[in-house]
Design an enzyme around this catalytic site. Structure first.
Site, PDB file in Angstrom:
ATOM      1  N   TYR A  61       0.811  -1.218   0.000  1.00 65.53           N
ATOM      2  CA  TYR A  61       0.000   0.000   0.000  1.00 65.53           C
ATOM      3  C   TYR A  61       0.845   1.268   0.000  1.00 65.53           C
ATOM      4  O   TYR A  61       0.442   2.278  -0.581  1.00 65.53           O
ATOM      5  CB  TYR A  61      -1.002  -0.015   1.166  1.00 65.53           C
ATOM      6  CG  TYR A  61      -2.148  -0.946   0.866  1.00 65.53           C
ATOM      7  CD1 TYR A  61      -2.178  -2.249   1.370  1.00 65.53           C
ATOM      8  CD2 TYR A  61      -3.156  -0.552  -0.010  1.00 65.53           C
ATOM      9  CE1 TYR A  61      -3.207  -3.120   1.038  1.00 65.53           C
ATOM     10  CE2 TYR A  61      -4.186  -1.422  -0.353  1.00 65.53           C
ATOM     11  CZ  TYR A  61      -4.202  -2.707   0.163  1.00 65.53           C
ATOM     12  OH  TYR A  61      -5.203  -3.578  -0.195  1.00 65.53           O
ATOM     13  N   HIS A 114     -14.892   1.244  -1.199  1.00 65.22           N
ATOM     14  CA  HIS A 114     -13.794   0.361  -0.784  1.00 65.22           C
ATOM     15  C   HIS A 114     -12.731   1.117  -0.012  1.00 65.22           C
ATOM     16  O   HIS A 114     -11.598   0.659   0.103  1.00 65.22           O
ATOM     17  CB  HIS A 114     -13.180  -0.336  -2.007  1.00 65.22           C
ATOM     18  CG  HIS A 114     -14.091  -1.393  -2.558  1.00 65.22           C
ATOM     19  ND1 HIS A 114     -13.949  -1.906  -3.815  1.00 65.22           N
ATOM     20  CD2 HIS A 114     -15.176  -2.014  -2.026  1.00 65.22           C
ATOM     21  CE1 HIS A 114     -14.901  -2.826  -4.036  1.00 65.22           C
ATOM     22  NE2 HIS A 114     -15.657  -2.887  -2.965  1.00 65.22           N
TER      23      HIS A 114
HETATM   24  C1  BV8 Z   1     -17.740  -8.976   1.128  1.00 62.72           C
HETATM   25  C2  BV8 Z   1      -9.785  -2.455  -2.051  1.00 62.72           C
HETATM   26  C3  BV8 Z   1     -19.151  -9.777   2.842  1.00 62.72           C
HETATM   27  C4  BV8 Z   1      -8.404  -2.766  -1.719  1.00 62.72           C
HETATM   28  C5  BV8 Z   1     -10.971  -4.268  -3.158  1.00 62.72           C
HETATM   29  C6  BV8 Z   1     -14.940 -15.656  -0.131  1.00 62.72           C
HETATM   30  C7  BV8 Z   1     -14.723 -15.055   1.104  1.00 62.72           C
HETATM   31  C8  BV8 Z   1     -15.099 -13.734   1.364  1.00 62.72           C
HETATM   32  C9  BV8 Z   1     -15.708 -12.999   0.369  1.00 62.72           C
HETATM   33  C10 BV8 Z   1     -15.897 -13.604  -0.864  1.00 62.72           C
HETATM   34  C11 BV8 Z   1     -15.541 -14.910  -1.126  1.00 62.72           C
HETATM   35  N1  BV8 Z   1     -15.879 -15.214  -2.419  1.00 62.72           N
HETATM   36  C12 BV8 Z   1     -16.435 -14.111  -2.988  1.00 62.72           C
HETATM   37  C13 BV8 Z   1     -16.461 -13.168  -2.049  1.00 62.72           C
HETATM   38  C14 BV8 Z   1     -16.947 -11.831  -2.218  1.00 62.72           C
HETATM   39  C15 BV8 Z   1     -15.758 -10.973  -2.590  1.00 62.72           C
HETATM   40  C16 BV8 Z   1     -15.668 -11.022  -4.099  1.00 62.72           C
HETATM   41  O1  BV8 Z   1     -16.494 -10.429  -4.762  1.00 62.72           O
HETATM   42  N2  BV8 Z   1     -14.680 -11.745  -4.639  1.00 62.72           N
HETATM   43  C17 BV8 Z   1     -14.592 -11.836  -6.074  1.00 62.72           C
HETATM   44  C18 BV8 Z   1     -13.145 -11.654  -6.513  1.00 62.72           C
HETATM   45  C19 BV8 Z   1     -15.174 -13.170  -6.497  1.00 62.72           C
HETATM   46  N3  BV8 Z   1     -16.073  -9.641  -2.128  1.00 62.72           N
HETATM   47  C20 BV8 Z   1     -15.674  -9.269  -0.901  1.00 62.72           C
HETATM   48  O2  BV8 Z   1     -14.955  -9.899  -0.171  1.00 62.72           O
HETATM   49  C21 BV8 Z   1     -16.248  -7.927  -0.465  1.00 62.72           C
HETATM   50  N4  BV8 Z   1     -16.791  -8.067   0.847  1.00 62.72           N
HETATM   51  O3  BV8 Z   1     -18.222  -9.728   0.319  1.00 62.72           O
HETATM   52  O4  BV8 Z   1     -18.082  -8.929   2.469  1.00 62.72           O
HETATM   53  C22 BV8 Z   1     -20.394  -8.981   2.889  1.00 62.72           C
HETATM   54  C23 BV8 Z   1     -20.762  -8.187   1.836  1.00 62.72           C
HETATM   55  C24 BV8 Z   1     -21.974  -7.488   1.910  1.00 62.72           C
HETATM   56  C25 BV8 Z   1     -22.783  -7.592   3.034  1.00 62.72           C
HETATM   57  C26 BV8 Z   1     -22.377  -8.406   4.085  1.00 62.72           C
HETATM   58  C27 BV8 Z   1     -21.191  -9.122   4.019  1.00 62.72           C
HETATM   59  C28 BV8 Z   1     -15.157  -6.866  -0.408  1.00 62.72           C
HETATM   60  C29 BV8 Z   1     -14.649  -6.581  -1.803  1.00 62.72           C
HETATM   61  C30 BV8 Z   1     -13.688  -5.390  -1.774  1.00 62.72           C
HETATM   62  C31 BV8 Z   1     -12.284  -5.881  -1.874  1.00 62.72           C
HETATM   63  N5  BV8 Z   1     -11.376  -4.735  -2.024  1.00 62.72           N
HETATM   64  N6  BV8 Z   1     -10.153  -3.219  -3.220  1.00 62.72           N
HETATM   65  C32 BV8 Z   1      -7.454  -2.325  -2.797  1.00 62.72           C
HETATM   66  O5  BV8 Z   1      -7.846  -1.593  -3.723  1.00 62.72           O
HETATM   67  O6  BV8 Z   1      -6.302  -2.717  -2.664  1.00 62.72           O
HETATM   68  S1  BV8 Z   1     -11.515  -4.979  -4.585  1.00 62.72           S
HETATM   69  C33 BV8 Z   1     -10.636  -4.425  -5.959  1.00 62.72           C
HETATM   70  O7  BV8 Z   1     -11.260  -5.070  -7.083  1.00 62.72           O
HETATM   71  C34 BV8 Z   1     -10.814  -2.957  -6.243  1.00 62.72           C
HETATM   72  O8  BV8 Z   1     -11.104  -2.186  -5.152  1.00 62.72           O
HETATM   73  C35 BV8 Z   1     -11.980  -2.896  -7.185  1.00 62.72           C
HETATM   74  O9  BV8 Z   1     -13.033  -2.351  -6.514  1.00 62.72           O
HETATM   75  C36 BV8 Z   1     -12.361  -4.288  -7.373  1.00 62.72           C
HETATM   76  C37 BV8 Z   1     -12.902  -4.519  -8.741  1.00 62.72           C
HETATM   77  O10 BV8 Z   1     -11.867  -4.276  -9.649  1.00 62.72           O
HETATM   78  P1  BV8 Z   1     -12.179  -3.267 -10.854  1.00 62.72           P
HETATM   79  O11 BV8 Z   1     -12.261  -1.897 -10.303  1.00 62.72           O
HETATM   80  O12 BV8 Z   1     -13.347  -3.744 -11.629  1.00 62.72           O
HETATM   81  O13 BV8 Z   1     -10.832  -3.419 -11.658  1.00 62.72           O
HETATM   82  P2  BV8 Z   1     -10.447  -4.617 -12.614  1.00 62.72           P
HETATM   83  O14 BV8 Z   1      -8.971  -4.559 -12.831  1.00 62.72           O
HETATM   84  O15 BV8 Z   1     -11.075  -5.875 -12.135  1.00 62.72           O
HETATM   85  O16 BV8 Z   1     -11.180  -4.243 -13.984  1.00 62.72           O
HETATM   86  C38 BV8 Z   1     -10.820  -3.045 -14.665  1.00 62.72           C
HETATM   87  C39 BV8 Z   1     -11.829  -2.906 -15.788  1.00 62.72           C
HETATM   88  O17 BV8 Z   1     -11.600  -1.668 -16.448  1.00 62.72           O
HETATM   89  C40 BV8 Z   1     -11.695  -3.995 -16.849  1.00 62.72           C
HETATM   90  O18 BV8 Z   1     -12.998  -4.419 -17.232  1.00 62.72           O
HETATM   91  C41 BV8 Z   1     -11.022  -3.278 -18.029  1.00 62.72           C
HETATM   92  O19 BV8 Z   1     -11.468  -3.776 -19.268  1.00 62.72           O
HETATM   93  C42 BV8 Z   1     -11.507  -1.873 -17.836  1.00 62.72           C
HETATM   94  N7  BV8 Z   1     -10.576  -0.841 -18.319  1.00 62.72           N
HETATM   95  C43 BV8 Z   1      -9.219  -0.841 -18.251  1.00 62.72           C
HETATM   96  N8  BV8 Z   1      -8.755   0.335 -18.745  1.00 62.72           N
HETATM   97  C44 BV8 Z   1      -9.835   1.070 -19.097  1.00 62.72           C
HETATM   98  C45 BV8 Z   1     -11.000   0.331 -18.835  1.00 62.72           C
HETATM   99  N9  BV8 Z   1     -12.231   0.779 -19.064  1.00 62.72           N
HETATM  100  C46 BV8 Z   1     -12.347   2.028 -19.598  1.00 62.72           C
HETATM  101  N10 BV8 Z   1     -11.273   2.803 -19.884  1.00 62.72           N
HETATM  102  C47 BV8 Z   1     -10.015   2.369 -19.653  1.00 62.72           C
HETATM  103  N11 BV8 Z   1      -8.966   3.165 -19.946  1.00 62.72           N
END
Ligand code: BV8
Ligand code: ZN
Length: 242
Positions: A61, A114
């Site tokens: 971080y 987040h």
């Molecule tokens: C939760 C902060 C419970 C830190 C982030 C097992 C155990 C526990 C939880 C889970 C589990 N299995 C699944 C889960 C749920 C889990 C989850 O969703 N996992 C996924 C991977 C399957 N979620 C959680 O754990 C969440 N909490 O579930 O708690 C709960 C919930 C609700 C109510 C009660 C209880 C917490 C999730 C937050 C995690 N923290 N980040 C840090 O940043 O270091 S997540 C991280 O990924 C980022 O913060 C971001 O938010 C997130 C998503 O990423 P994106 O922003 O979409 O980025 P990515 O690279 O993926 O995509 C970029 C996109 O942009 C692409 O599509 C690309 O094509 C496009 N792009 C690129 N360049 C451009 C562009 N588009 C336009 N223009 C460009 N120039």
């Protein structure tokens, strides 16, 4: 292009992800050469990873925080400032990003679901500090009041994001829901597009590639947000006759 035209009474919610900051030079997570290619998510973005190796998490971080002083918002961020100026209190910007670039660009109605790299909190007494107040020379920055180990004020996997209730309320009342620069794989963030659609919002996507939850998108614009969002916003608020 788009036939959509907003009027100031339309309620618009925008959800952004790492893609909107990519053209500012900030790595996304899941693109090639993304953050998760060079770091194990479990080690650096979960509470378990922090408790087993807080030094590694702080290294991860601190690197990302140091980059913030060298990056600026891009045209995609500024387009959303123009949109907020047009819609005023009917505009709500929800971001998954922790880079603070929407605020730096001039948006005010921002929900950082987040968390943010600009703040830290104490893992023991929950006191909050600005990252700029912390001595980052220390390998493990400590809390000024209880000497507990500080952690970045970001939401890790397995932790509950901020302001979910407020975001749900805004999403359910939205006339338009716009997702920009997100892969739509992380929940509950990715759920809001679905919730918007279920509540009869017209949904718009602006993304380099099709996001995972693309079937909930009514109107999809493929491209880089920095290059296509400014002209889309101008059309939506009718600053440019069609
Ligand atoms: C939760 C902060 C419970 C830190 C982030 C097992 C155990 C526990 C939880 C889970 C589990 N299995 C699944 C889960 C749920 C889990 C989850 O969703 N996992 C996924 C991977 C399957 N979620 C959680 O754990 C969440 N909490 O579930 O708690 C709960 C919930 C609700 C109510 C009660 C209880 C917490 C999730 C937050 C995690 N923290 N980040 C840090 O940043 O270091 S997540 C991280 O990924 C980022 O913060 C971001 O938010 C997130 C998503 O990423 P994106 O922003 O979409 O980025 P990515 O690279 O993926 O995509 C970029 C996109 O942009 C692409 O599509 C690309 O094509 C496009 N792009 C690129 N360049 C451009 C562009 N588009 C336009 N223009 C460009 N120039
Ligand atoms: Zn403390």
């Amino acid at each position: 292009m788009t036939d959509i035209r907003f009027n100031p009474n339309h309620k618009v919610v925008v959800l952004t992800g790492a893609g909107i900051s990519a053209e500012s030079g900030i790595k996304t997570f899941r693109d090639n050469n993304g953050l998760w290619e060079s770091h194990n998510v479990y080690d650096v973005a979960t509470p378990e990873g922090f408790s087993s190796n807080p030094r590694l998490v702080w290294q991860f971080y601190k690197q990302r925080y140091a980059q913030l002083s060298q990056v600026e918002p891009n045209a995609g961020h500024y387009a959303l400032v123009e949109l907020e100026h047009f819609l005023k209190k009917n505009f709500c910007l929800v971001t998954q990003n922790i880079d603070g670039l929407h605020k730096k660009a001039g948006n005010t109605e921002i929900i950082e679901m987040h968390g943010t790299l600009k703040k830290v909190l104490c893992s023991k007494c929950n006191s909050k500090y600005k990252m700029s107040e912390v001595n980052l020379e220390e390998e493990l920055p400590r809390c000024l009041s209880c000497n507990g180990i500080l952690r970045p004020d970001v939401v890790w996997f397995g932790e509950v994001p901020y302001k979910l209730e407020l975001i749900s309320r805004k999403t359910m009342m939205a006339d338009f829901f716009i997702v920009i620069g997100t892969s739509g794989v992380v929940y509950p963030a990715a759920h809001f597009l679905i919730l918007a659609k279920q509540n009869n919002a017209y949904t718009i996507g602006v993304n380099k590639d099709l996001p995972d939850n693309y079937h909930f998108i009514d109107e999809f614009h493929k491209g880089l947000s920095g290059s296509i969002l400014p002209s889309l916003v101008k059309k939506w608020i009718n600053h440019e006759q069609s």
